[in-house]
Write a protein that holds these residues in place. Structure first.
Motif, short mmCIF file in Angstrom:
data_model
loop_
_atom_site.label_atom_id
_atom_site.label_comp_id
_atom_site.label_asym_id
_atom_site.label_seq_id
_atom_site.Cartn_x
_atom_site.Cartn_y
_atom_site.Cartn_z
N SER A 179 0.54 -1.40 0.24
CA SER A 179 0.30 0.13 0.09
C SER A 179 0.35 1.70 0.53
O SER A 179 0.29 2.38 -0.28
N VAL A 180 2.40 0.72 0.52
CA VAL A 180 2.67 2.69 0.35
C VAL A 180 3.20 3.01 -0.96
O VAL A 180 2.68 4.22 -1.02
N GLY A 181 3.33 2.15 -2.32
CA GLY A 181 2.88 3.26 -2.99
C GLY A 181 1.97 4.19 -2.85
O GLY A 181 1.72 4.79 -3.78
N PRO A 182 0.95 3.03 -3.88
CA PRO A 182 -0.30 3.87 -3.97
C PRO A 182 -0.84 5.06 -2.84
O PRO A 182 -1.46 5.41 -3.12
N ILE A 183 -0.87 4.63 -1.39
CA ILE A 183 -0.80 5.69 -0.33
C ILE A 183 0.16 7.15 -0.68
O ILE A 183 -0.45 8.62 -1.04
N VAL A 184 1.05 6.84 -1.78
CA VAL A 184 2.39 8.49 -1.79
C VAL A 184 1.15 8.77 -2.81
O VAL A 184 1.37 10.31 -3.14
N ARG A 185 1.79 8.17 -3.86
CA ARG A 185 1.09 8.44 -5.44
C ARG A 185 -0.79 9.36 -5.02
O ARG A 185 -0.33 9.92 -5.82
N GLY A 186 -1.22 8.37 -4.05
CA GLY A 186 -2.82 8.28 -3.94
C GLY A 186 -2.75 10.46 -3.53
O GLY A 186 -3.86 11.17 -3.69
N SER A 187 -2.09 10.71 -2.48
CA SER A 187 -1.93 11.54 -1.83
C SER A 187 -1.16 12.97 -2.93
O SER A 187 -2.31 14.29 -2.75
N PHE A 188 -0.76 12.61 -3.75
CA PHE A 188 -0.14 13.46 -4.71
C PHE A 188 -1.45 14.05 -5.55
O PHE A 188 -2.10 15.52 -6.32
N TYR B 181 -6.86 4.60 -9.19
CA TYR B 181 -7.36 3.68 -9.56
C TYR B 181 -7.22 3.64 -10.46
O TYR B 181 -5.81 2.04 -10.38
N SER B 182 -7.49 3.91 -11.17
CA SER B 182 -6.89 3.91 -12.83
C SER B 182 -5.27 3.69 -12.69
O SER B 182 -4.88 2.97 -13.59
N MET B 183 -5.23 5.23 -12.14
CA MET B 183 -3.39 5.29 -12.31
C MET B 183 -2.55 3.63 -11.65
O MET B 183 -1.78 2.69 -12.27
N GLU B 184 -3.27 3.19 -10.48
CA GLU B 184 -2.58 2.20 -9.88
C GLU B 184 -2.97 0.98 -11.06
O GLU B 184 -1.90 -0.09 -11.05
N LYS B 185 -3.82 0.76 -11.43
CA LYS B 185 -3.91 -0.29 -11.78
C LYS B 185 -2.98 -0.90 -13.30
O LYS B 185 -2.93 -1.47 -13.82
N LYS B 186 -3.22 0.40 -14.19
CA LYS B 186 -1.86 0.79 -15.03
C LYS B 186 -0.53 -0.06 -14.56
O LYS B 186 -0.03 -0.41 -15.94
N ILE B 187 0.11 0.96 -13.89
CA ILE B 187 1.11 0.46 -13.28
C ILE B 187 1.40 -0.34 -12.40
O ILE B 187 2.83 -0.81 -11.75
N PRO C 266 -2.06 -5.74 -12.98
CA PRO C 266 -3.36 -5.37 -13.28
C PRO C 266 -4.10 -6.51 -13.27
O PRO C 266 -5.35 -5.58 -12.87
N GLU C 267 -4.43 -7.17 -13.93
CA GLU C 267 -5.65 -8.40 -13.46
C GLU C 267 -6.25 -8.60 -12.37
O GLU C 267 -7.20 -9.14 -12.37
N LYS C 268 -5.19 -8.54 -11.09
CA LYS C 268 -5.29 -8.87 -10.24
C LYS C 268 -6.57 -7.31 -9.24
O LYS C 268 -6.80 -8.12 -8.65
N PHE C 269 -6.64 -6.35 -9.83
CA PHE C 269 -7.28 -4.94 -9.83
C PHE C 269 -8.72 -5.97 -9.68
O PHE C 269 -9.61 -6.16 -11.22
N GLY C 270 -9.70 -5.60 -8.82
CA GLY C 270 -11.57 -5.80 -8.63
C GLY C 270 -11.53 -7.19 -8.32
O GLY C 270 -12.71 -7.87 -7.93
N THR C 271 -10.34 -8.22 -8.35
CA THR C 271 -10.59 -9.43 -7.60
C THR C 271 -10.69 -8.76 -5.72
O THR C 271 -10.58 -10.07 -4.80
N GLY C 272 -10.64 -8.57 -5.36
CA GLY C 272 -10.18 -7.59 -4.02
C GLY C 272 -8.49 -7.66 -3.59
O GLY C 272 -8.74 -8.43 -2.76
#
Lengths: 164, 500
Positions: free
Chosen positions: B249-258, B279-285, B289-295
């Motif tokens: 989660s560290v990456g998504p949190i930092v990127r999400g903050s900015f 969400y779409s940015m995290e999925k892209k990088i 990416p296929e695991k997004f949406g599976t929990g």
């Protein structure tokens, strides 16, 4: 199936567009009668006149665009109606209760009006026994009365119940 | 006053019992309406607007702001447990949140949502503080022409970014401006569009308008069809995410903050947009990416951080420039105006207690929310079981009481009900209310700034071109409008070609 779209518009957008056009024209006429003035010394009607004409222009574009959809689509394709599956009875009851509230408020006072309002809505929408609705409305009215009138010192009409 | 002594004075303001209480009330109500589907932060803020009139402006703003960012916390709870977003900014959290709950990991999902919200919220307040203060120093030199053009730009961008059809959004913005004209003309004293109602001589009040459009019409939209809700039956345990969760989660949190913070600043941006972008940015990088949406936890950490970071960002243009970038800020703007406080670059000089108090309240409020949402999560889950048929009469009663208390007139109640019905029909035809309210609030200020500019220039419109900031802002808004018109024109030509 979902109907055809053009710039996010659908066939049903014709009617509101017509209403906007009429509204825009009415605003223009009323503003013209208020005197427009000039750009350097604008009268009270200048700004609303400009806004009214903008409204007419924009809604004309909606009107024309959504009208072209009637030509292009074959008669078989219909849009999924926005009014489908709506329980109009429920809506009507709420609207009547809402409109009745301000009309009765001054005469009956807050306590009785609010109680009636809640009792109607609770008993219509909750399938439980009527005394549940009665209890719930009584409880809610006493809590809101305590909160607003006694704690927050808000003035609410007392109607014919002068004793409070 | 430098930033640190300012912040210190802000904390002195917020720790006064009254302000502290209103801050708590705000975040509490925010979490509550975030949890309860069927009423969002804008509706709740409109309904509670009248309660802020009796208190100091700082207590009022602190409470309204608390509702806004509190709702961002509460909204994730329903997304995760019920798969129904409590408010729009948590829509995206449903995707992975509900799947995690189904896998028995509701605890870490809720925990990460709350912690991510806290981190994003705190980051954005710090960034707000360091950005708004210097910005307002620079903006003090702004005159009426700058204000006029910046507000125009804000209005154009919000309209442009509205969902669905642009022409419909334009109609709403124009209608908002027309509604703003109603009342006595400030120059000639003539009555405009009062339709013979003496009660309209002072214009339409913001409160019944907002309550009708966002409170009543929301209830009507929710009640028209029977609502069925299923609460996910699961024991919520292990709220604290594991080390593995944190690592992911560290990456998504930092990127999400900015992303959240900067999207929040932009007009029309705000919480909803930033959660989707995150969400779409995290999925892209992502490597998978296929695991997004599976929990997976990344799908919650990013958007939940971003929507809270956006709340702080949105305050930058409001507090530093006096330009509300979205509908929530427009309501705060309106609330301050009612108190005779004019938000803008002078706010920090004239009312430092409001500027710093609001910022300090957000630190305190975010800390309160962490407590409200982690240990007390069970309480909110219980509240989820309150059925809407019990809830909506109470919401309606609050709007009825609230609209009456503004002026002690039943006329305001009727105005509110009228706008409630109009708003409901507008919603059915997919017209968005945000441009209308923003235009309604900004309209009179725009007119005033326009007239003042013309007085400054002795009636010459050249003043809007000769001043660089005004020129750039107006040119940008004109370009935005022109690009759309050209786009529509091109499409139309293509269609004509097809028919031929």
């Amino acid at each position: 199936m979902a109907g055809k779209e053009i710039y996010g518009l659908k066939k049903r957008d014709v009617i509101p567009a017509l209403i906007w056009i009429i509204l825009g024209l009415a605003v223009m006429i009323a503003s013209y009668q208020m005197s427009l003035g000039t750009l350097h010394t604008p009268g009270p009607g200048l700004l609303p006149f400009l806004l009214g004409s903008l409204l007419v222009i924009v809604s004309l574009s909606i009107f024309i665009n959504s009208l072209t959809l009637f030509k292009k689509t074959s008669p078989g394709t219909s849009e999924t109606g926005i009014w489908a599956g709506i329980e109009f009875k429920n809506l009507l009851i709420i609207v009547v209760a809402l409109v009745a509230y301000p009309l009765l408020l001054e005469k009956l006072g807050f306590l009785i009006t609010a109680f009636l309002f809640l009792f109607v809505l609770f008993s219509v929408f909750d399938s439980r026994r009527w005394f549940f609705a009665l209890g719930a409305s009584l409880l809610t009215v006493s809590i809101t009365y305590t909160l607003f009138v006694l704690v927050l010192q808000v003035e609410l009409p007392s109607g014919f119940l002068r004793f409070w | 006053m430098d930033i640190f002594s300012g912040l210190l004075s802000g904390f002195q303001v917020i720790f006064q019992p009254v302000n502290f209480l209103y801050c708590f009330l705000g975040v509490f109500v925010g979490t509550l309406i975030g949890v309860l589907p069927g009423i969002g932060p804008v509706g709740a803020m409109s309904i509670l607007l009248p309660t802020t009139f009796g208190v100091s402006p700082i207590a009022g703003v602190v409470m309204l702001a608390g509702i806004y960012y509190g709702a961002m916390y509460g909204g994730s709870t329903t997304s995760i447990l019920v798969n129904i977003p409590g408010e729009a900014a948590s829509v995206i959290t449903c995707l992975d949140g509900y799947q995690m709950a189904r896998k028995g990991r509701a605890g870490p999902a809720l925990g990460m949502a709350a912690l991510g919200s806290f981190i994003g919220g705190t980051f954005s307040i710090i960034a707000l503080m360091f950005l708004a203060y210097p910005l307002s120093e620079a903006a003090v030199k702004f005159g009426p022409p700058e204000y006029f053009s910046l507000m125009c730009m804000g209005l154009v961008v919000v309209t442009y970014l509205a969902r669905g059809s642009l022409s419909k959004a334009l109609v709403m913005a124009i209608l908002g401006l027309i509604l703003g004209v109603v009342g006595t003309d400030p120059i000639s004293g003539k009555l405009r569009f009062t339709l013979g109602f003496p009660d309209l001589a002072d214009g339409i009040d913001l409160v019944p308008l907002a309550m009708g459009l966002f409170g009543i019409s929301e209830v009507l939209t929710n009640i028209e069809k029977p609502i069925k809700r299923m609460i996910f039956q699961t024991k919520i345990q292990h709220l604290l995410p594991t080390r593995e969760d944190w690592k992911n989660s560290v990456g998504p949190i930092v990127r999400g903050s900015f992303t959240g913070f900067f999207l929040g600043i932009l007009p029309g941006g705000g919480s909803i947009l930033s959660s989707f972008v995150s969400y779409s940015m995290e999925k892209k990088i992502s490597k998978h990416p296929e695991k997004f949406g599976t929990g997976i936890i990344e799908g919650i950490a990013g958007p939940e951080t971003a929507n809270n970071a956006a709340t702080g960002g949105a305050f930058v243009p409001l507090l530093a420039l006096g330009i509300p970038p979205n509908i929530v800020m427009a309501l705060l703007f309106g609330a301050l105006l009612v108190h005779g406080v004019y938000p803008g670059p002078m706010l920090i000089k004239q009312h430092p207690e409001i500027f710093w108090g609001t910022i300090a309240s957000m630190y305190v409020g975010n800390a309160m929310l962490l407590v409200l949402n982690l240990p007390l999560i069970g309480l909110w889950v219980k509240l989820l079981k309150v059925p809407y048929r019990i809830l909506f009469p109470l919401i309606l009663l609050f709007t009825l009481i609230g609209s009456y208390t503004i002026n002690n007139k039943t006329f305001d109640v009727l105005v509110m009900i009228c706008f409630g019905l109009v708003g409901y029909i507008l919603r059915k035809f997919q017209y968005e209310e945000a441009p209308l309210i923003l235009a309604f609030i900004l309209g009179p200020i725009l007119e005033q700034a326009f007239r003042q500019s013309l007085i400054m220039s002795n009636g010459s419109l050249a003043i809007f071109v000769s001043r660089p900031i005004a020129f750039v802002a107006l040119a940008l808004s004109a370009a935005l409008l022109a690009s759309t018109v050209i786009g529509i024109f091109r499409q139309a030509r293509k269609r004509v070609a097809e028919i031929e």
